[in-house]
Design a protein around this motif. Structure first.
Motif, PDB file in Angstrom:
ATOM      1  N   CYS A  95       7.937   2.488  -1.127  1.00  0.00           N
ATOM      2  CA  CYS A  95       6.423   1.785  -1.814  1.00  0.00           C
ATOM      3  C   CYS A  95       5.646   2.302  -3.318  1.00  0.00           C
ATOM      4  CB  CYS A  95       5.036   1.260  -1.114  1.00  0.00           C
ATOM      5  SG  CYS A  95       3.763   0.215  -1.069  1.00  0.00           S
ATOM      6  N   ASP A  96       5.983   1.740  -4.140  1.00  0.00           N
ATOM      7  CA  ASP A  96       5.545   2.785  -5.655  1.00  0.00           C
ATOM      8  C   ASP A  96       4.483   2.435  -5.665  1.00  0.00           C
ATOM      9  OD1 ASP A  96       5.365   3.188  -7.877  1.00  0.00           O
ATOM     10  OD2 ASP A  96       5.042   1.150  -8.825  1.00  0.00           O
ATOM     11  N   VAL A 126       9.322   0.829   4.186  1.00  0.00           N
ATOM     12  CA  VAL A 126       9.055   0.173   3.010  1.00  0.00           C
ATOM     13  C   VAL A 126       9.035   1.233   2.184  1.00  0.00           C
ATOM     14  CG1 VAL A 126       7.445  -1.007   1.697  1.00  0.00           C
ATOM     15  CG2 VAL A 126       8.095  -2.379   3.824  1.00  0.00           C
ATOM     16  N   LEU A 131       6.504   3.707   6.316  1.00  0.00           N
ATOM     17  CA  LEU A 131       5.861   3.796   4.719  1.00  0.00           C
ATOM     18  C   LEU A 131       6.148   4.929   4.289  1.00  0.00           C
ATOM     19  CD1 LEU A 131       2.063   1.896   5.302  1.00  0.00           C
ATOM     20  CD2 LEU A 131       3.952   0.725   4.812  1.00  0.00           C
ATOM     21  N   ASP A 149      11.567   1.067 -10.778  1.00  0.00           N
ATOM     22  CA  ASP A 149      12.209   0.723  -8.584  1.00  0.00           C
ATOM     23  C   ASP A 149      13.045   0.530  -7.827  1.00  0.00           C
ATOM     24  OD1 ASP A 149       9.508   2.145  -8.107  1.00  0.00           O
ATOM     25  OD2 ASP A 149       8.960   0.178  -9.838  1.00  0.00           O
ATOM     26  N   VAL A 208       9.243  -1.470  -3.389  1.00  0.00           N
ATOM     27  CA  VAL A 208       8.259  -2.183  -3.716  1.00  0.00           C
ATOM     28  C   VAL A 208       8.002  -1.677  -4.541  1.00  0.00           C
ATOM     29  CG1 VAL A 208       6.574  -3.984  -3.459  1.00  0.00           C
ATOM     30  CG2 VAL A 208       8.028  -3.031  -1.095  1.00  0.00           C
ATOM     31  N   VAL A 264       4.292  -8.579   0.864  1.00  0.00           N
ATOM     32  CA  VAL A 264       5.707  -8.371   0.841  1.00  0.00           C
ATOM     33  C   VAL A 264       5.283  -8.453   2.808  1.00  0.00           C
ATOM     34  CG1 VAL A 264       6.253  -5.680   1.246  1.00  0.00           C
ATOM     35  CG2 VAL A 264       5.600  -6.923  -0.733  1.00  0.00           C
ATOM     36  N   LEU A 316      -0.884  -2.898   3.863  1.00  0.00           N
ATOM     37  CA  LEU A 316       0.261  -1.820   4.048  1.00  0.00           C
ATOM     38  C   LEU A 316      -0.694  -2.017   5.840  1.00  0.00           C
ATOM     39  CD1 LEU A 316      -0.842   0.517   1.270  1.00  0.00           C
ATOM     40  CD2 LEU A 316       1.539  -0.202   2.099  1.00  0.00           C
ATOM     41  N   ILE A 351       1.724  -7.237  -3.844  1.00  0.00           N
ATOM     42  CA  ILE A 351       2.137  -6.246  -2.522  1.00  0.00           C
ATOM     43  C   ILE A 351       1.097  -7.253  -0.544  1.00  0.00           C
ATOM     44  CG2 ILE A 351      -0.443  -5.775  -2.321  1.00  0.00           C
ATOM     45  CD1 ILE A 351       2.443  -3.787  -1.081  1.00  0.00           C
ATOM     46  N   VAL A 359       1.201  -1.562  -7.952  1.00  0.00           N
ATOM     47  CA  VAL A 359       1.859  -2.063  -7.126  1.00  0.00           C
ATOM     48  C   VAL A 359       0.683  -2.197  -5.883  1.00  0.00           C
ATOM     49  CG1 VAL A 359       3.299  -1.843  -4.980  1.00  0.00           C
ATOM     50  CG2 VAL A 359       4.585  -1.327  -7.250  1.00  0.00           C
ATOM     51  N   PHE A 412       5.812   6.464   0.104  1.00  0.00           N
ATOM     52  CA  PHE A 412       5.275   6.273  -1.052  1.00  0.00           C
ATOM     53  C   PHE A 412       5.325   7.426  -2.449  1.00  0.00           C
ATOM     54  CE2 PHE A 412       2.252   5.295   2.125  1.00  0.00           C
ATOM     55  CZ  PHE A 412       1.372   4.481   2.183  1.00  0.00           C
TER      56      PHE A 412
END
Ligand SMILES: [Mg+2]
Length: 270
Positions: free
Chosen positions: A7-8, A5, A37, A209, A202, A250, A27, A247, A12, A39
């Motif tokens: 992730c922004d 994933v 993850l 994004d 995300v 998610v 998370l 989130i 978010v 970022f």
């Protein structure tokens, strides 16, 4: 099967320094299920170490700095081979990222071969003028991003794109842009994603994004906690695979089992 994933952050996981409810739990449950993850942020003001410490302080989640991609890092990697003497409108994250690529920003714009513009909280008219003069004298124009705004609990602050626009309007020059959804940032994120089988992006901003997801061939999840309040605002060519309120929803999407409101059936396998 490896799932990542991407992730922004702003809009978010938090808004300025306020966490999005249940961001930490989301998370943690992804990580507990074996999801990797990454970022990825267009915020160029912070180093990855600072991104991680802010994330921990605001959200309570401890991330690995090696899994952070910032627009500052993408920009530094992009200019490193060709811009030994950049003049920088930007903050620490950008200056440090350049130094890690072996480049020191010049103090005097007249000596610059390139002007790099990021979000600069200490921007002055004098420094803006110096940047414009340098580009007028032939320096290249590079931007970390063009996000027009920066979401805060108070509302939208001017983003990097607002400063980039000022320089662009004054010079009549379009910058080369390095952050999401542009190739330098995709290359950086792709290195962190590695050989994952499934990649979800995300984010709260379609034109960065979701456009990155689209350009890279990854699946997009739009959350409505940031700059996009209503999924119907999303242009047709940037429609995400899934829209969720925040989130918090998610993990249900990524780990299966639904609880989502699919804009179309999710098809993350690319
Ligand atoms: Mg965002």
């Amino acid at each position: 099967m490896t799932t990542v994933v991407v992730c922004d952050l702003d809009g978010v996981l938090y808004l300025h320094d306020r966490p999005v409810p249940r961001a930490r739990q989301a998370l943690e449950s992804l990580e507990a299920a074996g999801v990797r993850l990454v970022f990825a942020t267009n915020n160029s003001t912070k180093t990855p170490e600072r991104v991680v410490s802010d994330l921990h302080r605001r959200v309570g989640f401890r991330a690995d700095p090696a899994m952070v991609a910032t627009a500052a890092m993408a920009t530094a990697a992009f200019v490193a081979p060709s811009a030994p003497r950049p003049y920088v409108l930007g903050a620490d994250g950008l200056v440090v990222s350049l130094r890690r690529e072996g480049i020191d920003a010049v103090a005097t714009a007249a000596m610059a071969d390139t002007v790099i513009v990021g979000l600069d909280p200490n921007l002055t008219y004098r420094r803006l003028a110096d940047a414009v003069l340098a580009i007028g004298a032939g320096a290249a124009f590079v931007a970390t991003g063009t996000d027009p705004t920066y979401p805060t609990p108070e509302g939208l602050y001017p983003g990097t794109g607002a400063i980039v626009a000022a320089v662009g309007v004054a010079t009549g020059v379009d910058p080369v842009v390095c952050g999401k959804p542009h190739p330098p940032m995709i290359a950086l994120v792709r290195r962190l994603v590695g050989d994952a089988d499934v990649v979800w992006v995300v984010g709260d901003r379609p034109e960065t994004d979701l456009a990155m997801a689209r350009a890279a061939g990854w699946a997009g999840i739009l959350v409505l906690t940031g700059v996009t309040a209503d999924a119907s605002e999303v242009p047709a060519d940037l429609r995400p695979e899934v829209v969720v309120p925040s989130i918090a929803e998610v993990p249900a999407v990524v780990l299966g089992g639904g609880a989502a409101d699919p804009a179309s059936p999710p098809s993350p396998h690319r």
